[in-house]
Design a protein around this motif. Structure first.
Motif, PDB file in Angstrom:
ATOM      1  N   GLY A   1       0.815  -1.203   0.000  1.00  0.00           N
ATOM      2  CA  GLY A   1       0.000   0.000   0.000  1.00  0.00           C
ATOM      3  C   GLY A   1       0.848   1.252   0.000  1.00  0.00           C
ATOM      4  N   ILE A   2       0.174   2.364  -0.080  1.00  0.00           N
ATOM      5  CA  ILE A   2       0.846   3.663  -0.030  1.00  0.00           C
ATOM      6  C   ILE A   2       0.227   4.466   1.101  1.00  0.00           C
ATOM      7  CG2 ILE A   2      -0.698   4.688  -1.765  1.00  0.00           C
ATOM      8  CD1 ILE A   2       1.822   6.244  -2.788  1.00  0.00           C
ATOM      9  N   ILE A   3       1.071   5.057   1.924  1.00  0.00           N
ATOM     10  CA  ILE A   3       0.597   5.855   3.049  1.00  0.00           C
ATOM     11  C   ILE A   3       0.959   7.312   2.823  1.00  0.00           C
ATOM     12  CG2 ILE A   3       0.614   3.996   4.741  1.00  0.00           C
ATOM     13  CD1 ILE A   3       3.377   4.964   5.658  1.00  0.00           C
ATOM     14  N   LYS A   4       0.236   8.198   3.489  1.00  0.00           N
ATOM     15  CA  LYS A   4       0.515   9.624   3.328  1.00  0.00           C
ATOM     16  C   LYS A   4       0.276  10.357   4.632  1.00  0.00           C
ATOM     17  CE  LYS A   4      -4.080  11.042   1.676  1.00  0.00           C
ATOM     18  NZ  LYS A   4      -4.827  11.722   0.587  1.00  0.00           N
ATOM     19  N   ALA A   5       0.885  11.529   4.727  1.00  0.00           N
ATOM     20  CA  ALA A   5       0.666  12.411   5.871  1.00  0.00           C
ATOM     21  C   ALA A   5       0.821  13.850   5.406  1.00  0.00           C
ATOM     22  CB  ALA A   5       1.646  12.111   6.992  1.00  0.00           C
ATOM     23  N   ASP A   6       0.111  14.727   6.064  1.00  0.00           N
ATOM     24  CA  ASP A   6       0.208  16.166   5.793  1.00  0.00           C
ATOM     25  C   ASP A   6       1.129  16.754   6.854  1.00  0.00           C
ATOM     26  OD1 ASP A   6      -0.122  18.738   4.941  1.00  0.00           O
ATOM     27  OD2 ASP A   6      -2.300  18.809   5.237  1.00  0.00           O
ATOM     28  N   ILE A   7       2.292  17.247   6.450  1.00  0.00           N
ATOM     29  CA  ILE A   7       3.274  17.724   7.419  1.00  0.00           C
ATOM     30  C   ILE A   7       3.524  19.216   7.244  1.00  0.00           C
ATOM     31  CG2 ILE A   7       4.362  15.441   7.431  1.00  0.00           C
ATOM     32  CD1 ILE A   7       6.754  16.720   5.944  1.00  0.00           C
ATOM     33  N   ASN A   8       4.002  19.823   8.312  1.00  0.00           N
ATOM     34  CA  ASN A   8       4.346  21.237   8.311  1.00  0.00           C
ATOM     35  C   ASN A   8       5.781  21.369   8.803  1.00  0.00           C
ATOM     36  OD1 ASN A   8       4.664  23.991   8.769  1.00  0.00           O
ATOM     37  ND2 ASN A   8       2.544  24.267   9.446  1.00  0.00           N
ATOM     38  N   LEU A   9       6.674  21.843   7.960  1.00  0.00           N
ATOM     39  CA  LEU A   9       8.086  21.941   8.336  1.00  0.00           C
ATOM     40  C   LEU A   9       8.314  22.901   9.491  1.00  0.00           C
ATOM     41  CD1 LEU A   9       9.816  21.918   4.823  1.00  0.00           C
ATOM     42  CD2 LEU A   9       9.343  19.991   6.355  1.00  0.00           C
ATOM     43  N   ASN A  10       7.386  23.834   9.725  1.00  0.00           N
ATOM     44  CA  ASN A  10       7.535  24.754  10.859  1.00  0.00           C
ATOM     45  C   ASN A  10       7.537  24.021  12.194  1.00  0.00           C
ATOM     46  OD1 ASN A  10       7.636  27.066   9.249  1.00  0.00           O
ATOM     47  ND2 ASN A  10       5.404  27.283   9.224  1.00  0.00           N
ATOM     48  N   ASP A  11       6.917  22.837  12.226  1.00  0.00           N
ATOM     49  CA  ASP A  11       6.890  22.060  13.467  1.00  0.00           C
ATOM     50  C   ASP A  11       8.297  21.687  13.922  1.00  0.00           C
ATOM     51  OD1 ASP A  11       4.155  22.188  13.337  1.00  0.00           O
ATOM     52  OD2 ASP A  11       3.883  20.138  12.610  1.00  0.00           O
ATOM     53  N   ILE A  12       9.191  21.485  12.970  1.00  0.00           N
ATOM     54  CA  ILE A  12      10.572  21.135  13.293  1.00  0.00           C
ATOM     55  C   ILE A  12      11.205  22.225  14.143  1.00  0.00           C
ATOM     56  CG2 ILE A  12      12.878  20.731  12.316  1.00  0.00           C
ATOM     57  CD1 ILE A  12      11.370  19.766   9.742  1.00  0.00           C
ATOM     58  N   TYR A  13      11.035  23.436  13.730  1.00  0.00           N
ATOM     59  CA  TYR A  13      11.736  24.552  14.373  1.00  0.00           C
ATOM     60  C   TYR A  13      11.091  24.928  15.702  1.00  0.00           C
ATOM     61  CZ  TYR A  13      14.046  24.395   9.977  1.00  0.00           C
ATOM     62  OH  TYR A  13      14.763  23.932   8.902  1.00  0.00           O
ATOM     63  N   LYS A  14       9.794  24.692  15.837  1.00  0.00           N
ATOM     64  CA  LYS A  14       9.139  24.887  17.131  1.00  0.00           C
ATOM     65  C   LYS A  14       9.722  23.924  18.161  1.00  0.00           C
ATOM     66  CE  LYS A  14       4.706  26.405  15.187  1.00  0.00           C
ATOM     67  NZ  LYS A  14       3.281  26.018  14.973  1.00  0.00           N
ATOM     68  N   ILE A  15       9.898  22.662  17.746  1.00  0.00           N
ATOM     69  CA  ILE A  15      10.438  21.647  18.659  1.00  0.00           C
ATOM     70  C   ILE A  15      11.908  21.912  18.963  1.00  0.00           C
ATOM     71  CG2 ILE A  15      11.036  19.187  18.810  1.00  0.00           C
ATOM     72  CD1 ILE A  15       8.377  18.683  17.253  1.00  0.00           C
ATOM     73  N   ARG A  16      12.666  22.313  17.949  1.00  0.00           N
ATOM     74  CA  ARG A  16      14.094  22.575  18.169  1.00  0.00           C
ATOM     75  C   ARG A  16      14.316  23.789  19.068  1.00  0.00           C
ATOM     76  NH1 ARG A  16      16.675  21.341  12.102  1.00  0.00           N
ATOM     77  NH2 ARG A  16      16.211  19.091  12.137  1.00  0.00           N
ATOM     78  N   ARG A  17      13.408  24.738  19.041  1.00  0.00           N
ATOM     79  CA  ARG A  17      13.520  25.875  19.960  1.00  0.00           C
ATOM     80  C   ARG A  17      13.118  25.485  21.372  1.00  0.00           C
ATOM     81  NH1 ARG A  17      11.437  28.784  15.435  1.00  0.00           N
ATOM     82  NH2 ARG A  17       9.314  28.558  16.220  1.00  0.00           N
ATOM     83  N   LYS A  18      12.143  24.599  21.465  1.00  0.00           N
ATOM     84  CA  LYS A  18      11.640  24.190  22.780  1.00  0.00           C
ATOM     85  C   LYS A  18      12.648  23.305  23.501  1.00  0.00           C
ATOM     86  CE  LYS A  18       7.567  22.166  24.979  1.00  0.00           C
ATOM     87  NZ  LYS A  18       6.209  21.610  24.757  1.00  0.00           N
ATOM     88  N   ILE A  19      13.259  22.356  22.801  1.00  0.00           N
ATOM     89  CA  ILE A  19      14.246  21.451  23.388  1.00  0.00           C
ATOM     90  C   ILE A  19      15.505  21.556  22.546  1.00  0.00           C
ATOM     91  CG2 ILE A  19      14.809  19.074  24.010  1.00  0.00           C
ATOM     92  CD1 ILE A  19      11.845  18.509  24.268  1.00  0.00           C
ATOM     93  N   ARG A  20      16.478  22.283  23.038  1.00  0.00           N
ATOM     94  CA  ARG A  20      17.690  22.534  22.257  1.00  0.00           C
ATOM     95  C   ARG A  20      18.648  21.344  22.403  1.00  0.00           C
ATOM     96  NH1 ARG A  20      17.876  27.340  19.973  1.00  0.00           N
ATOM     97  NH2 ARG A  20      16.442  28.970  20.696  1.00  0.00           N
ATOM     98  N   MET A  21      19.088  20.822  21.276  1.00  0.00           N
ATOM     99  CA  MET A  21      19.945  19.635  21.276  1.00  0.00           C
ATOM    100  C   MET A  21      21.234  19.840  20.491  1.00  0.00           C
ATOM    101  SD  MET A  21      17.074  16.624  20.847  1.00  0.00           S
ATOM    102  CE  MET A  21      18.338  15.374  20.681  1.00  0.00           C
ATOM    103  N   ASP A  22      21.585  21.085  20.247  1.00  0.00           N
ATOM    104  CA  ASP A  22      22.824  21.361  19.517  1.00  0.00           C
ATOM    105  C   ASP A  22      24.028  21.099  20.415  1.00  0.00           C
ATOM    106  OD1 ASP A  22      21.537  22.308  17.133  1.00  0.00           O
ATOM    107  OD2 ASP A  22      20.997  24.088  18.284  1.00  0.00           O
ATOM    108  N   ILE A  23      25.079  20.535  19.815  1.00  0.00           N
ATOM    109  CA  ILE A  23      26.330  20.289  20.543  1.00  0.00           C
ATOM    110  C   ILE A  23      27.387  21.293  20.099  1.00  0.00           C
ATOM    111  CG2 ILE A  23      28.193  18.623  20.924  1.00  0.00           C
ATOM    112  CD1 ILE A  23      26.165  16.415  20.546  1.00  0.00           C
TER     113      ILE A  23
END
Length: 246
Positions: A224-246
């Protein structure tokens, strides 16, 4: 933005039948979306006949480029390719009818003898596309967190995992896909095969995961084929909330 992952059973070495099946599933995808196909989707690991299959690859690219241009798609997967130095299992990104990125599999899976037939690639990179910054981890490479973090440092937003992942390690695929999404705070899309292809049975478990590691779409042990509707802005919201840069 819509993203798709295809999960199919392939007929070992039967390129015409496999490509017909691929197009039967993806022909109705939405315009402007991203489509991920499995690893070696043209012929499977028909390693004894690779010299035949590498000659088929340019024609497959031509079909995919035409389809991508008509529907303004980004399409990725892997195909066998030959250069002067040997044959590679090579990932590609086609964006609006143009090949914008290629990347040979670096971590060959020795238990099934890939190293006997394919040359290993050397580099991992991120490519900008109409549907975000894409990084590719081909099947076995998903096990290596240093690879995914390299992609993260290069600005990855979506990690694509074209695979032919064996059924005995099914749970590993599911856990590792979630882990890579969580640790890199990126979307992860897995396109695997299913059923028996040649002598190997494959795991299925294709999925689309958000940057929290939550499954947005998942398909277990059927085609089968699966799909999802994604928003790339979600990435940056999460990265700002929990910072994981080394």
């Amino acid at each position: 933005m819509l993203v798709y992952a295809l999960q199919v059973n392939l007929e070992l070495g039967n390129t015409q039948k496999n490509i017909e099946k691929i197009f039967s599933y993806i022909k109705d995808v939405e315009k402007g979306s991203l489509v991920l196909l499995p690893e070696m989707f043209s012929c499977g690991f028909d390693n004894d006949n690779l010299e035949i299959h590498v000659r088929e690859t340019p024609g497959i690219y031509k079909q995919l480029k035409k389809f991508s241009q008509e529907k303004h798609l980004v399409i990725s997967g892997t195909l066998p390719e030959k250069s002067r130095s040997g044959i590679y299992n090579k990932a590609f990104v086609i964006d609006n009818g143009e090949i914008v990125h290629k990347q040979a599999k670096v971590k060959l899976f020795r238990p099934t003898g890939e190293h006997k037939y394919y040359r290993a690639g050397k580099n991992f990179d991120v490519t900008e596309s109409s549907n975000g910054n894409l990084g590719i981890m081909i099947c076995f490479e998903l096990r290596f967190p240093n690879i995914s973090y390299t992609l993260r440092k290069k600005g990855v937003e979506i990690i694509l995992v074209p695979a032919q992942w064996g059924k005995p390690r099914k749970k590993h695929l599911e856990i590792l896909a979630q882990a890579r999404a969580i640790e890199d705070q990126a979307f992860v899309i897995v396109s695997n095969t299913i059923g028996k292809i040649g002598d190997i049975e494959y795991a299925g478990s294709s999925g689309i995961y958000d940057p929290w590691g939550e499954p947005l779409a998942f398909i277990d042990e059927e085609e089968g084929i699966i799909k999802a509707d994604i928003n790339l802005n979600d990435i940056y919201k999460i990265r700002r909330k929990i910072r994981m840069d080394i």
